[in-house]
Scaffold this motif. Structure first.
Motif, PDB file in Angstrom:
ATOM      1  N   ALA A 124      63.822   1.133  34.023  1.00 51.60           N
ATOM      2  CA  ALA A 124      64.361  -0.209  33.800  1.00 51.60           C
ATOM      3  C   ALA A 124      64.704  -0.398  32.333  1.00 51.60           C
ATOM      4  O   ALA A 124      63.949   0.020  31.449  1.00 51.60           O
ATOM      5  CB  ALA A 124      63.351  -1.263  34.231  1.00 51.60           C
ATOM      6  N   VAL A 125      65.855  -1.004  32.076  1.00 49.50           N
ATOM      7  CA  VAL A 125      66.279  -1.376  30.727  1.00 49.50           C
ATOM      8  C   VAL A 125      66.130  -2.887  30.623  1.00 49.50           C
ATOM      9  O   VAL A 125      66.704  -3.624  31.430  1.00 49.50           O
ATOM     10  CB  VAL A 125      67.740  -0.959  30.460  1.00 49.50           C
ATOM     11  CG1 VAL A 125      68.163  -1.337  29.063  1.00 49.50           C
ATOM     12  CG2 VAL A 125      67.925   0.522  30.701  1.00 49.50           C
ATOM     13  N   PHE A 155      62.647   0.265  27.297  1.00 54.81           N
ATOM     14  CA  PHE A 155      62.887   1.092  28.465  1.00 54.81           C
ATOM     15  C   PHE A 155      61.549   1.435  29.091  1.00 54.81           C
ATOM     16  O   PHE A 155      60.626   1.840  28.399  1.00 54.81           O
ATOM     17  CB  PHE A 155      63.615   2.379  28.048  1.00 54.81           C
ATOM     18  CG  PHE A 155      64.830   2.098  27.210  1.00 54.81           C
ATOM     19  CD1 PHE A 155      66.023   1.750  27.801  1.00 54.81           C
ATOM     20  CD2 PHE A 155      64.756   2.131  25.835  1.00 54.81           C
ATOM     21  CE1 PHE A 155      67.128   1.450  27.042  1.00 54.81           C
ATOM     22  CE2 PHE A 155      65.859   1.842  25.059  1.00 54.81           C
ATOM     23  CZ  PHE A 155      67.050   1.501  25.664  1.00 54.81           C
ATOM     24  N   GLY A 156      61.452   1.239  30.398  1.00 61.26           N
ATOM     25  CA  GLY A 156      60.214   1.541  31.100  1.00 61.26           C
ATOM     26  C   GLY A 156      60.477   2.403  32.312  1.00 61.26           C
ATOM     27  O   GLY A 156      61.470   2.217  33.016  1.00 61.26           O
ATOM     28  N   LYS A 157      59.584   3.349  32.564  1.00 60.88           N
ATOM     29  CA  LYS A 157      59.708   4.226  33.727  1.00 60.88           C
ATOM     30  C   LYS A 157      58.397   4.213  34.486  1.00 60.88           C
ATOM     31  O   LYS A 157      57.324   4.292  33.883  1.00 60.88           O
ATOM     32  CB  LYS A 157      60.018   5.654  33.282  1.00 60.88           C
ATOM     33  CG  LYS A 157      61.338   5.790  32.570  1.00 60.88           C
ATOM     34  CD  LYS A 157      61.507   7.180  32.030  1.00 60.88           C
ATOM     35  CE  LYS A 157      62.757   7.250  31.180  1.00 60.88           C
ATOM     36  NZ  LYS A 157      62.855   8.526  30.483  1.00 60.88           N
ATOM     37  N   ALA A 158      58.480   4.090  35.818  1.00 61.36           N
ATOM     38  CA  ALA A 158      57.278   4.068  36.645  1.00 61.36           C
ATOM     39  C   ALA A 158      57.645   4.427  38.079  1.00 61.36           C
ATOM     40  O   ALA A 158      58.819   4.563  38.427  1.00 61.36           O
ATOM     41  CB  ALA A 158      56.616   2.704  36.591  1.00 61.36           C
ATOM     42  N   ASN A 159      56.608   4.522  38.919  1.00 67.80           N
ATOM     43  CA  ASN A 159      56.823   4.844  40.332  1.00 67.80           C
ATOM     44  C   ASN A 159      57.338   3.652  41.119  1.00 67.80           C
ATOM     45  O   ASN A 159      57.883   3.821  42.203  1.00 67.80           O
ATOM     46  CB  ASN A 159      55.520   5.348  40.967  1.00 67.80           C
ATOM     47  CG  ASN A 159      55.081   6.667  40.388  1.00 67.80           C
ATOM     48  OD1 ASN A 159      55.893   7.420  39.869  1.00 67.80           O
ATOM     49  ND2 ASN A 159      53.794   6.948  40.463  1.00 67.80           N
ATOM     50  N   GLU A 160      57.128   2.441  40.603  1.00 69.21           N
ATOM     51  CA  GLU A 160      57.579   1.221  41.282  1.00 69.21           C
ATOM     52  C   GLU A 160      58.374   0.371  40.305  1.00 69.21           C
ATOM     53  O   GLU A 160      58.131   0.401  39.095  1.00 69.21           O
ATOM     54  CB  GLU A 160      56.373   0.446  41.802  1.00 69.21           C
ATOM     55  CG  GLU A 160      55.591   1.212  42.857  1.00 69.21           C
ATOM     56  CD  GLU A 160      54.313   0.482  43.267  1.00 69.21           C
ATOM     57  OE1 GLU A 160      54.100  -0.651  42.809  1.00 69.21           O
ATOM     58  OE2 GLU A 160      53.547   1.071  44.030  1.00 69.21           O
ATOM     59  N   VAL A 161      59.298  -0.429  40.843  1.00 68.13           N
ATOM     60  CA  VAL A 161      60.188  -1.238  40.010  1.00 68.13           C
ATOM     61  C   VAL A 161      59.423  -2.260  39.162  1.00 68.13           C
ATOM     62  O   VAL A 161      59.669  -2.362  37.954  1.00 68.13           O
ATOM     63  CB  VAL A 161      61.270  -1.930  40.877  1.00 68.13           C
ATOM     64  CG1 VAL A 161      62.115  -2.865  40.042  1.00 68.13           C
ATOM     65  CG2 VAL A 161      62.146  -0.885  41.542  1.00 68.13           C
ATOM     66  N   ASN A 181      56.432  -2.262  37.931  1.00 68.57           N
ATOM     67  CA  ASN A 181      55.722  -1.589  36.835  1.00 68.57           C
ATOM     68  C   ASN A 181      56.694  -1.104  35.766  1.00 68.57           C
ATOM     69  O   ASN A 181      56.393  -1.170  34.571  1.00 68.57           O
ATOM     70  CB  ASN A 181      54.899  -0.419  37.370  1.00 68.57           C
ATOM     71  CG  ASN A 181      53.770  -0.878  38.257  1.00 68.57           C
ATOM     72  OD1 ASN A 181      53.374  -2.033  38.237  1.00 68.57           O
ATOM     73  ND2 ASN A 181      53.253   0.038  39.063  1.00 68.57           N
ATOM     74  N   ALA A 182      57.851  -0.629  36.189  1.00 65.60           N
ATOM     75  CA  ALA A 182      58.863  -0.178  35.227  1.00 65.60           C
ATOM     76  C   ALA A 182      59.351  -1.352  34.384  1.00 65.60           C
ATOM     77  O   ALA A 182      59.531  -1.227  33.166  1.00 65.60           O
ATOM     78  CB  ALA A 182      60.025   0.472  35.961  1.00 65.60           C
ATOM     79  N   ILE A 222      59.358  -4.454  29.270  1.00 67.73           N
ATOM     80  CA  ILE A 222      59.116  -5.685  28.513  1.00 67.73           C
ATOM     81  C   ILE A 222      58.168  -5.408  27.346  1.00 67.73           C
ATOM     82  O   ILE A 222      58.395  -5.862  26.219  1.00 67.73           O
ATOM     83  CB  ILE A 222      58.561  -6.792  29.438  1.00 67.73           C
ATOM     84  CG1 ILE A 222      59.664  -7.276  30.385  1.00 67.73           C
ATOM     85  CG2 ILE A 222      57.997  -7.960  28.627  1.00 67.73           C
ATOM     86  CD1 ILE A 222      59.180  -8.185  31.489  1.00 67.73           C
ATOM     87  N   ASN A 223      57.106  -4.652  27.597  1.00 65.02           N
ATOM     88  CA  ASN A 223      56.168  -4.307  26.520  1.00 65.02           C
ATOM     89  C   ASN A 223      56.852  -3.491  25.426  1.00 65.02           C
ATOM     90  O   ASN A 223      56.635  -3.724  24.238  1.00 65.02           O
ATOM     91  CB  ASN A 223      54.963  -3.547  27.074  1.00 65.02           C
ATOM     92  CG  ASN A 223      54.068  -4.429  27.912  1.00 65.02           C
ATOM     93  OD1 ASN A 223      54.071  -5.645  27.780  1.00 65.02           O
ATOM     94  ND2 ASN A 223      53.303  -3.816  28.798  1.00 65.02           N
ATOM     95  N   ASP A 224      57.692  -2.549  25.822  1.00 61.30           N
ATOM     96  CA  ASP A 224      58.417  -1.732  24.860  1.00 61.30           C
ATOM     97  C   ASP A 224      59.383  -2.589  24.045  1.00 61.30           C
ATOM     98  O   ASP A 224      59.518  -2.414  22.833  1.00 61.30           O
ATOM     99  CB  ASP A 224      59.166  -0.607  25.587  1.00 61.30           C
ATOM    100  CG  ASP A 224      59.769   0.407  24.644  1.00 61.30           C
ATOM    101  OD1 ASP A 224      59.162   0.673  23.586  1.00 61.30           O
ATOM    102  OD2 ASP A 224      60.854   0.946  24.955  1.00 61.30           O
ATOM    103  N   ALA A 225      60.050  -3.534  24.706  1.00 60.22           N
ATOM    104  CA  ALA A 225      61.003  -4.407  24.015  1.00 60.22           C
ATOM    105  C   ALA A 225      60.289  -5.302  23.000  1.00 60.22           C
ATOM    106  O   ALA A 225      60.800  -5.539  21.905  1.00 60.22           O
ATOM    107  CB  ALA A 225      61.766  -5.259  25.031  1.00 60.22           C
TER     108      ALA A 225
END
Length: 188
Positions: free
Chosen positions: A68-69, A83-89, A91-92, A97-100
């Motif tokens: 997710a962006v 940018f987040g990557k995970a097994n479920e939408v 969580n991604a 959001i935390n990265d941003a």
């Protein structure tokens, strides 16, 4: 006999509720402020730009992952992309959001637009950001618009040149916003 016990417990619960109401009414008005009044929450805008699905084929079958962006901003000149990557939408999106929030930058805003024209570059993406007259609005593509909205820029002209990949376009936009300076900063 069982019914009488239940009735006694019910009466106790009612008595507890009444006493709690009486306590609330006894608290002075100054102390009744809500949590939000005491701790004003920073109003942040969180917008999901794109969600990508990736598949990895393993011996046991296919494994799905989501990327997710996300753009986060406070409409007061602070904006970040993540940018987040995970097994479920969901969580991604949370990871994005935390990265941003970790990658927030301060954008100089002159009135409701940017101070000067700038070009941002990242990878093959090139983004042109131009100041606009008041009342013009945000003239931008569907990837650049959320970044400008989150930063609090109301009047701007933008053009995405070359690459159209959302990830690269957002990073190029952020690069352009990082290059912005006020006039007095340029003179120094």
């Amino acid at each position: 006999m069982v019914e009488k016990k239940d009735q006694k417990e019910f009466k106790k619960d009612e008595a507890d509720k009444k006493s709690a109401k009486e306590v609330k009414e006894a608290i002075p008005r100054e102390l009744k402020k809500t949590y939000k009044e005491i701790h004003p929450e920073e109003e942040t805008i969180e917008k999901v730009i794109s969600i990508k699905r990736t598949t990895k084929v393993t011996k046991g079958g296919r494994k799905l992952n989501f990327g997710a962006v996300v753009v986060v901003g406070d409409k007061k000149g602070n904006v970040g992309c993540g940018f987040g990557k995970a097994n479920e939408v969901p969580n991604a999106i949370k990871k994005g959001i935390n990265d941003a929030k970790k990658n927030m930058i301060n954008v100089p805003v002159k009135g409701s637009t940017i101070p000067h024209e700038v070009i941002g570059r990242y990878g093959a993406a090139v983004v042109l950001l131009k100041p606009a007259a008041e009342g013009t609005g945000v003239i931008a593509g569907n990837v650049i618009r959320p970044v400008c909205d989150a930063a609090g820029i109301k009047d701007i002209l933008t053009k995405s040149l070359k690459s159209q990949t959302p990830t690269n376009v957002i990073k190029a936009t952020m690069d352009g916003l990082k290059k912005l300076r006020y006039k007095n900063e340029l003179l120094e």
